[in-house]
Design a protein around this motif. Structure first.
Motif, PDB file in Angstrom:
ATOM      1  N   ASP A  70       0.839  -1.206   0.000  1.00 52.55           N
ATOM      2  CA  ASP A  70       0.000   0.000   0.000  1.00 52.55           C
ATOM      3  C   ASP A  70       0.872   1.253   0.000  1.00 52.55           C
ATOM      4  OD1 ASP A  70      -2.692   1.360   0.399  1.00 52.55           O
ATOM      5  OD2 ASP A  70      -1.620   2.050   2.191  1.00 52.55           O
ATOM      6  N   ASN A  74       1.109   4.173  -3.019  1.00 49.58           N
ATOM      7  CA  ASN A  74       0.836   5.575  -2.696  1.00 49.58           C
ATOM      8  C   ASN A  74       2.087   6.444  -2.677  1.00 49.58           C
ATOM      9  OD1 ASN A  74      -2.120   5.551  -2.060  1.00 49.58           O
ATOM     10  ND2 ASN A  74      -1.471   4.010  -0.582  1.00 49.58           N
ATOM     11  N   ASN A  76       4.617   6.143  -0.728  1.00 49.47           N
ATOM     12  CA  ASN A  76       5.213   6.216   0.605  1.00 49.47           C
ATOM     13  C   ASN A  76       6.073   4.975   0.819  1.00 49.47           C
ATOM     14  OD1 ASN A  76       5.862   6.643   3.277  1.00 49.47           O
ATOM     15  ND2 ASN A  76       3.852   6.029   4.056  1.00 49.47           N
TER      16      ASN A  76
END
Length: 317
Positions: A70, A74, A76
């Motif tokens: 995830d 994104n 990150n």
């Protein structure tokens, strides 16, 4: 054509996911993990447990993977467990530095390789071909790190005409002349490492085209050597060259690890090497995934360019 391109894009998505699973699994199977890099034998079990909880290593493996994936999606990439700096911020600085070094070296090497390869391939087994092929053989046999050390010894130490390490002299970060002086030696090392293989690739493609029947037909109709070369052979040599260019995409990030480390160039190379030495697994995993993904994207780009160059391939869709 659009159907073929969409099909290739859809096929690339699961491959990228598989790459993330493999990279994550390999890092978890390593004999040392990230906790080993952050803890000492003197720490109490409670302290170790707190560190695990802070970085999410107390969760099941599949939860760790989902959280990590995830973050990748994104943008990150997490934080370094050694410096505690944002990996995304570090890469945002280092990747452009690497591209600034690799892209000019590769483009110039490939442009010259096309010329030399066409000349050598069109004069197969003649002295020009043997000379170019011999130089390429020597170039391929020379390790990049050895060439880099020779450049440092002669240009940086003996002659003292170029700085040895870094991208800028302290206090001259805005000086283009200073940047070019630091840039020149790693550029030469990369240029010399890219040129021989690319030249041989173009030479091989050119020789293959000259063995095709259409060349014999053109000769029978009285076409000149220049006409055969520029109107027919060059056009057909373009296809494998495009494939080679697409495969070079991963090099824009991880293609100069050794050279950057030797010359202290602040790119991805030294960053990756230090992460391996410090068992900074979040950085290692991100760079491995990034490099592997670029390989897939490079293949995808090659397929798309191939399709655009030769529309007959759309029938494969």
């Amino acid at each position: 054509m659009a159907k073929y391109i969409i099909k290739r894009i859809l096929a690339a998505i699961p491959m990228v996911l598989i790459i993330t699973v493999i990279c994550f699994a390999l890092m978890n199977l390593a004999p040392y993990d990230a906790i080993d890099a952050m803890t000492t034998p003197n720490m109490s079990p409670e302290t170790v447990a707190l560190i695990k909880a802070k970085y999410g290593y107390d969760q099941p493996v599949y939860i760790q993977y989902i959280r990590w994936l995830d973050g990748l999606i994104n943008g990150n990439f997490g934080y370094s467990i050694v410096t505690h700096q944002s990996i995304s911020a570090d890469l945002a600085i280092r990747i452009p530095n690497t591209i600034k070094l690799i892209l000019p070296a590769y483009l110039l090497a490939y442009a010259l390789a096309i010329v030399l390869g066409l000349i050598a391939g069109s004069h197969k087994n003649k002295w020009v071909d043997k000379f170019i092929d011999g130089i390429c053989a020597i170039g391929i046999a020379l390790p990049t790190f050895w060439v880099s050390m020779l450049l440092i010894y002669f240009l940086g130490y003996k002659l003292n005409v170029l700085p040895i390490v870094g991208m800028h002299t302290i206090g001259q970060e805005n000086s283009m002349i200073d940047y070019l002086r630091h840039f020149l030696m790693p550029f030469i090392a990369l240029f010399l490492s890219f040129l021989p293989d690319a030249t041989r690739y173009v030479r091989s493609s050119t020789i293959t085209q000259y063995s095709e029947d259409y060349v014999m037909v053109q000769q029978a109709f009285g076409a000149s050597k220049a006409e055969i070369m520029f109107k027919h052979v060059c056009k057909n040599v373009l296809l494998p060259i495009i494939t080679k260019l697409g495969m070079a995409l991963p090099m824009l990030v991880t293609g100069a690890i050794i050279t950057e480390t030797i010359f202290g160039w602040p790119g991805v190379g030294p960053y990756f090497v230090k992460a391996i030495q410090g068992m900074d697994y979040p950085i290692v995993m991100v760079i491995l995934v990034l490099s592997s993904t670029l390989v897939i994207l490079g293949n995808l780009l090659s397929d798309i360019l191939y399709c655009l160059t030769d529309p007959r391939i759309k029938d494969l869709g």
